[in-house]
Design a protein around this motif. Structure first.
Motif, PDB file in Angstrom:
ATOM      1  N   GLU A 218       0.833  -1.207   0.000  1.00 37.63           N
ATOM      2  CA  GLU A 218       0.000   0.000   0.000  1.00 37.63           C
ATOM      3  C   GLU A 218       0.869   1.259   0.000  1.00 37.63           C
ATOM      4  OE1 GLU A 218      -3.182   2.348   2.876  1.00 37.63           O
ATOM      5  OE2 GLU A 218      -2.687   0.268   3.335  1.00 37.63           O
ATOM      6  N   LEU A 219       1.872   1.286   0.857  1.00 38.92           N
ATOM      7  CA  LEU A 219       2.768   2.439   0.936  1.00 38.92           C
ATOM      8  C   LEU A 219       3.552   2.599  -0.367  1.00 38.92           C
ATOM      9  CD1 LEU A 219       4.031   4.746   2.553  1.00 38.92           C
ATOM     10  CD2 LEU A 219       5.637   3.054   3.516  1.00 38.92           C
ATOM     11  N   GLY A 220       4.055   1.503  -0.911  1.00 40.36           N
ATOM     12  CA  GLY A 220       4.808   1.550  -2.156  1.00 40.36           C
ATOM     13  C   GLY A 220       3.984   2.077  -3.315  1.00 40.36           C
ATOM     14  N   GLU A 221       2.753   1.619  -3.431  1.00 40.38           N
ATOM     15  CA  GLU A 221       1.877   2.099  -4.503  1.00 40.38           C
ATOM     16  C   GLU A 221       1.592   3.590  -4.343  1.00 40.38           C
ATOM     17  OE1 GLU A 221      -1.498  -0.515  -4.361  1.00 40.38           O
ATOM     18  OE2 GLU A 221      -0.407  -2.150  -5.340  1.00 40.38           O
ATOM     19  N   TYR A 222       1.399   4.010  -3.108  1.00 43.26           N
ATOM     20  CA  TYR A 222       1.167   5.433  -2.832  1.00 43.26           C
ATOM     21  C   TYR A 222       2.378   6.258  -3.285  1.00 43.26           C
ATOM     22  CZ  TYR A 222       0.370   9.745  -0.270  1.00 43.26           C
ATOM     23  OH  TYR A 222       0.200  11.073   0.069  1.00 43.26           O
ATOM     24  N   ILE A 223       3.565   5.806  -2.918  1.00 43.13           N
ATOM     25  CA  ILE A 223       4.792   6.531  -3.262  1.00 43.13           C
ATOM     26  C   ILE A 223       4.985   6.577  -4.777  1.00 43.13           C
ATOM     27  CG2 ILE A 223       7.319   6.444  -3.113  1.00 43.13           C
ATOM     28  CD1 ILE A 223       6.849   5.320  -0.193  1.00 43.13           C
ATOM     29  N   LEU A 224       4.739   5.459  -5.453  1.00 39.59           N
ATOM     30  CA  LEU A 224       4.917   5.417  -6.912  1.00 39.59           C
ATOM     31  C   LEU A 224       3.979   6.368  -7.648  1.00 39.59           C
ATOM     32  CD1 LEU A 224       5.518   1.619  -7.534  1.00 39.59           C
ATOM     33  CD2 LEU A 224       7.146   3.498  -7.908  1.00 39.59           C
ATOM     34  N   ASN A 225       2.886   6.762  -7.016  1.00 39.49           N
ATOM     35  CA  ASN A 225       1.941   7.696  -7.631  1.00 39.49           C
ATOM     36  C   ASN A 225       2.303   9.158  -7.402  1.00 39.49           C
ATOM     37  OD1 ASN A 225       0.049   6.007  -8.984  1.00 39.49           O
ATOM     38  ND2 ASN A 225      -0.699   5.351  -6.991  1.00 39.49           N
ATOM     39  N   GLN A 226       3.431   9.404  -6.724  1.00 38.88           N
ATOM     40  CA  GLN A 226       3.859  10.783  -6.480  1.00 38.88           C
ATOM     41  C   GLN A 226       4.564  11.331  -7.725  1.00 38.88           C
ATOM     42  OE1 GLN A 226       3.064  12.279  -3.299  1.00 38.88           O
ATOM     43  NE2 GLN A 226       1.878  10.387  -3.421  1.00 38.88           N
ATOM     44  N   ASN A 227       4.495  12.624  -7.909  1.00 38.88           N
ATOM     45  CA  ASN A 227       5.116  13.283  -9.070  1.00 38.88           C
ATOM     46  C   ASN A 227       6.640  13.204  -9.015  1.00 38.88           C
ATOM     47  OD1 ASN A 227       2.687  14.109 -10.216  1.00 38.88           O
ATOM     48  ND2 ASN A 227       2.651  15.990  -9.025  1.00 38.88           N
ATOM     49  N   GLY A 228       7.236  12.890 -10.159  1.00 35.83           N
ATOM     50  CA  GLY A 228       8.682  12.960 -10.312  1.00 35.83           C
ATOM     51  C   GLY A 228       9.451  11.703  -9.963  1.00 35.83           C
ATOM     52  N   ILE A 229       8.784  10.708  -9.431  1.00 35.26           N
ATOM     53  CA  ILE A 229       9.491   9.498  -9.031  1.00 35.26           C
ATOM     54  C   ILE A 229       9.591   8.540 -10.217  1.00 35.26           C
ATOM     55  CG2 ILE A 229       7.407   8.414  -8.126  1.00 35.26           C
ATOM     56  CD1 ILE A 229       9.217   7.106  -5.993  1.00 35.26           C
ATOM     57  N   GLY A 230      10.781   7.972 -10.405  1.00 30.21           N
ATOM     58  CA  GLY A 230      10.978   7.009 -11.474  1.00 30.21           C
ATOM     59  C   GLY A 230      10.778   5.586 -11.009  1.00 30.21           C
ATOM     60  N   GLY A 231      10.961   5.355  -9.734  1.00 26.05           N
ATOM     61  CA  GLY A 231      10.780   4.014  -9.180  1.00 26.05           C
ATOM     62  C   GLY A 231      11.245   3.945  -7.740  1.00 26.05           C
ATOM     63  N   ILE A 232      10.943   2.828  -7.131  1.00 27.34           N
ATOM     64  CA  ILE A 232      11.394   2.557  -5.768  1.00 27.34           C
ATOM     65  C   ILE A 232      12.498   1.513  -5.864  1.00 27.34           C
ATOM     66  CG2 ILE A 232      10.775   1.567  -3.529  1.00 27.34           C
ATOM     67  CD1 ILE A 232       7.941   2.659  -3.958  1.00 27.34           C
ATOM     68  N   ASP A 233      13.674   1.847  -5.335  1.00 23.56           N
ATOM     69  CA  ASP A 233      14.793   0.914  -5.317  1.00 23.56           C
ATOM     70  C   ASP A 233      14.781   0.063  -4.049  1.00 23.56           C
ATOM     71  OD1 ASP A 233      15.650   2.000  -7.748  1.00 23.56           O
ATOM     72  OD2 ASP A 233      16.900   3.495  -6.744  1.00 23.56           O
ATOM     73  N   VAL A 234      14.445   0.690  -2.926  1.00 21.15           N
ATOM     74  CA  VAL A 234      14.401  -0.001  -1.630  1.00 21.15           C
ATOM     75  C   VAL A 234      13.258   0.582  -0.817  1.00 21.15           C
ATOM     76  CG1 VAL A 234      15.621  -0.418   0.554  1.00 21.15           C
ATOM     77  CG2 VAL A 234      16.909  -0.411  -1.589  1.00 21.15           C
ATOM     78  N   LEU A 235      12.490  -0.286  -0.187  1.00 20.95           N
ATOM     79  CA  LEU A 235      11.456   0.143   0.753  1.00 20.95           C
ATOM     80  C   LEU A 235      11.462  -0.829   1.918  1.00 20.95           C
ATOM     81  CD1 LEU A 235       9.043   1.847   1.694  1.00 20.95           C
ATOM     82  CD2 LEU A 235       7.568   0.377   0.295  1.00 20.95           C
ATOM     83  N   HIS A 236      11.887  -0.348   3.069  1.00 15.10           N
ATOM     84  CA  HIS A 236      11.892  -1.153   4.294  1.00 15.10           C
ATOM     85  C   HIS A 236      11.061  -0.423   5.339  1.00 15.10           C
ATOM     86  CE1 HIS A 236      14.946  -3.922   2.920  1.00 15.10           C
ATOM     87  NE2 HIS A 236      15.760  -2.918   2.630  1.00 15.10           N
ATOM     88  N   THR A 237      10.199  -1.156   6.007  1.00  9.81           N
ATOM     89  CA  THR A 237       9.426  -0.586   7.112  1.00  9.81           C
ATOM     90  C   THR A 237       9.716  -1.399   8.367  1.00  9.81           C
ATOM     91  OG1 THR A 237       7.507  -2.007   6.704  1.00  9.81           O
ATOM     92  CG2 THR A 237       7.556   0.143   5.584  1.00  9.81           C
TER      93      THR A 237
END
Length: 89
Positions: free
Chosen positions: A15-34
């Protein structure tokens, strides 16, 4: 008494990753740790941003993501964002 930090789990991270990917200017997520610590969430995030953007532009994208995540995910205590230049094809 020791407190252990543990991941927030696949569903939360998705859920958090999808939210972040929908932000302006981001090309991708390389690492996401919670991780949970008590009832608060700590996030380590590495994002890819267009390598042709200036440092100021890339920093602005990270700041925008930080602000939006903090607003829409109030259980997050801290998010550390590192910006990587996106690989060019």
């Amino acid at each position: 008494r020791k407190m252990l930090d543990t991941s927030c789990g696949e569903v939360y991270e998705k859920e958090l990753g999808e939210y972040i990917l929908n932000q302006n200017g981001i090309g991708g997520i390389d690492v996401l740790h919670t991780r949970m610590f008590g009832n608060k969430v700590y996030v380590d995030l590495e994002i890819s941003v267009d390598a042709n953007k200036t440092f100021r532009e890339a920093h602005g994208i990270a700041e925008s993501i930080h602000s939006n995540v903090a607003k829409d995910f109030p259980n997050i205590k801290h998010i550390m964002i590192h910006v990587n230049p996106a690989e060019q094809p």
